[in-house]
Design an enzyme around this catalytic site. Structure first.
Site, short mmCIF file in Angstrom:
data_model
loop_
_atom_site.label_atom_id
_atom_site.label_comp_id
_atom_site.label_asym_id
_atom_site.label_seq_id
_atom_site.Cartn_x
_atom_site.Cartn_y
_atom_site.Cartn_z
N GLY A 88 0.82 -1.21 0.00
CA GLY A 88 0.00 0.00 0.00
C GLY A 88 0.86 1.26 0.00
O GLY A 88 0.50 2.26 -0.63
N THR A 89 1.98 1.20 0.70
CA THR A 89 2.86 2.37 0.76
C THR A 89 3.35 2.73 -0.65
O THR A 89 3.31 3.90 -1.06
CB THR A 89 4.07 2.07 1.68
OG1 THR A 89 3.56 1.74 2.98
CG2 THR A 89 5.01 3.24 1.78
N ASN A 133 -7.06 4.50 9.45
CA ASN A 133 -6.62 3.23 10.04
C ASN A 133 -6.68 3.24 11.56
O ASN A 133 -6.83 2.19 12.18
CB ASN A 133 -5.21 2.88 9.57
CG ASN A 133 -4.27 4.05 9.65
OD1 ASN A 133 -4.48 5.07 9.01
ND2 ASN A 133 -3.23 3.92 10.45
N THR A 162 10.21 -7.79 -11.84
CA THR A 162 9.59 -9.09 -12.11
C THR A 162 8.45 -9.33 -11.12
O THR A 162 8.61 -9.11 -9.91
CB THR A 162 10.65 -10.21 -11.99
OG1 THR A 162 11.69 -9.90 -12.91
CG2 THR A 162 10.07 -11.57 -12.32
N CYS A 168 2.83 1.07 12.56
CA CYS A 168 4.10 1.65 12.12
C CYS A 168 4.67 2.61 13.15
O CYS A 168 5.84 2.92 13.13
CB CYS A 168 3.92 2.38 10.81
SG CYS A 168 3.10 1.37 9.60
N1 PLP Z 1 -2.58 3.12 4.18
C1 PLP Z 1 -3.26 2.74 5.27
C2 PLP Z 1 -4.54 3.45 5.61
C3 PLP Z 1 -2.79 1.69 6.07
O1 PLP Z 1 -3.47 1.34 7.16
C4 PLP Z 1 -1.58 1.06 5.71
C5 PLP Z 1 -1.02 -0.02 6.55
O2 PLP Z 1 -1.26 -0.09 7.74
C6 PLP Z 1 -0.91 1.49 4.56
C7 PLP Z 1 -1.44 2.52 3.81
C8 PLP Z 1 0.37 0.87 4.13
O3 PLP Z 1 0.17 -0.40 3.55
P1 PLP Z 1 1.40 -1.41 3.47
O4 PLP Z 1 1.62 -1.95 4.85
O5 PLP Z 1 0.96 -2.48 2.51
O6 PLP Z 1 2.56 -0.65 2.95
#
Ligand code: PLP
Length: 385
Positions: free
Chosen positions: A74-75, A153, A239, A326
């Site tokens: 997601g990041t 989150n 890849t 995080c």
């Molecule tokens: N965006 C939100 C709202 C999240 O809660 C998170 C992960 O906790 C992320 C982005 C980041 O996702 P990833 O852990 O796959 O990098």
């Protein structure tokens, strides 16, 4: 350590991989290990499996599969949407986001500021909501993109993404939403939403960590962030992680079939948890207003340190969180609660419980049995009480 007896109430941090998802990955790790871009027949099945997974992931968000780009997380999806829009529109050097985004956005935007871009971080009120007037007046001629999360989150609070997308559209500005916490919990239809970009992460959906996707609407100006081979139709080099992509596809199918359960069973467990806490623990206040995700509850307990409560809960086999995973371990108060104006004394004693379809009434009742004594013990030992 066996995880069978854990009471896991931290599904916004990550989820346990579904057995069907593990099953779907195994052939990619054993028989279909070829590079999907190769010319020989060993590549045919991995390439086909990727496309099948793309179709399933597209179905989860109501998209055409041609608009899905697989990423590593997601990041990366968030960073890619913002950087991609800036690179594709070099005369535009301004970004709008909010003060309560995940660090995948906040930290990236702070990095952009250091690199000479300008960023507006929209404020929120005590409920965690933004004011449309603030958004409207933040958008400038040189705004390249507005990036606003759909569900927070930490609190589960939902932003009105359809309305925000409409404001961006009427101002001719690209709009990205981080829907990482929404997928599998609420229905998603990118066409109705009217977004240009949307990010997902598979580990919130009972798939492994290290795989995400970015939806890119047809025809929007975009430039790839990870540049290399011509994978993902030239939109993301590297890849492909075939097993993880296949896992994402399977998890997307499962998530789609479980959305109803998230909104009935999981919601009612979450409500049982909140009712139980408010009945048994004085001075407990929910952080964040409605509408919010059906699985998330963020509660402030006056007079305790959240980190100490988490340690005591962990000793009982209960996993919860004090905010986003995080930032766990940092003693900084949550930037989300701070931006909402939650008083420091409540913010530092705030716990997040996030449920999933594997939770049972027994899990909630076990928490309700243990938590009041933990809060009381911490309050008794607090120098402030
Ligand atoms: N965006 C939100 C709202 C999240 O809660 C998170 C992960 O906790 C992320 C982005 C980041 O996702 P990833 O852990 O796959 O990098």
């Amino acid at each position: 350590m066996s995880t069978d007896k854990l009471v896991y109430l931290d599904h916004n941090a990550t989820t346990r991989i579904a057995p069907e998802v593990i099953e779907s990955m195994l052939p990619c790790l054993t028989n279909h290990w070829g590079n999907p871009s190769s010319a020989y027949s060993l590549a045919i099945e991995p390439a086909r499996l990727i496309e099948e997974a793309r179709e399933s992931a597209a179905r989860l968000i109501g998209s055409d599969k041609r608009h899905i780009v697989f990423t590593s997380c997601g990041t990366e999806s968030n960073n890619t949407a913002i950087q991609g829009a800036l690179t594709a529109n070099p005369t535009k050097r301004h970004v709008v986001t909010t003060a309560v985004e995940h660090s995948a956005n906040i930290k990236f935007c702070q990095h952009l500021e250091k690199s000479g871009y300008e960023v507006t971080f929209l404020p929120v009120d005590l409920d965690g909501a933004i004011d449309f007037c603030d958004l409207q007046s933040a958008i400038r001629k040189d705004t390249a993109i507005v990036s606003i999360m759909w569900a927070n989150n930490e609190t589960g609070v939902l932003f009105p993404i359809e309305e925000i997308a409409a404001i961006c559209r009427s101002n001719g500005v690209l709009f990205h939403t981080d829907a990482v916490q929404v997928a599998g919990k609420l229905p998603i239809d990118v066409k109705n939403l009217g977004v240009d970009f949307l990010s997902l992460s598979a580990h919130k959906l009972r798939a492994p960590k290290g795989i995400g996707l970015l939806y890119i609407k047809s025809g929007v100006s975009f430039y790839p962030y990870i540049i290399g081979g011509g994978q993902e139709r030239g939109l993301r080099g590297g890849t492909e992680n075939v097993a993880n992509i296949v896992a994402f596809g399977k998890a997307a199918e499962l998530a789609l079939s479980n959305i109803e359960t998230e909104n009935t069973q999981v919601r009612s467990l979450r409500d049982r948890l909140e009712k139980g806490i408010f009945q048994s623990i004085g001075g407990a206040i929910r952080n964040g207003g409605e509408p919010r995700l059906p699985n998330t509850s963020n509660i402030g307990f006056q007079g305790i340190e959240a980190e100490a409560a988490l340690l005591l809960l962990d000793r009982e086999g209960i996993c919860a969180s004090s905010g986003s995973a995080c930032t766990t371990g940092s003693i900084e108060p949550s930037h989300v609660l701070q931006a909402m104006g939650v008083p420091a004394a409540r913010s530092k004693g705030s716990l997040r419980f996030s449920l999933g379809i594997e939770n049972t009434e027994r899990d909630i009742d076990f928490l309700l049995k243990k938590l009041p004594a933990i809060v009381e013990r911490l309050r008794d030992s607090s120098p402030e009480t």
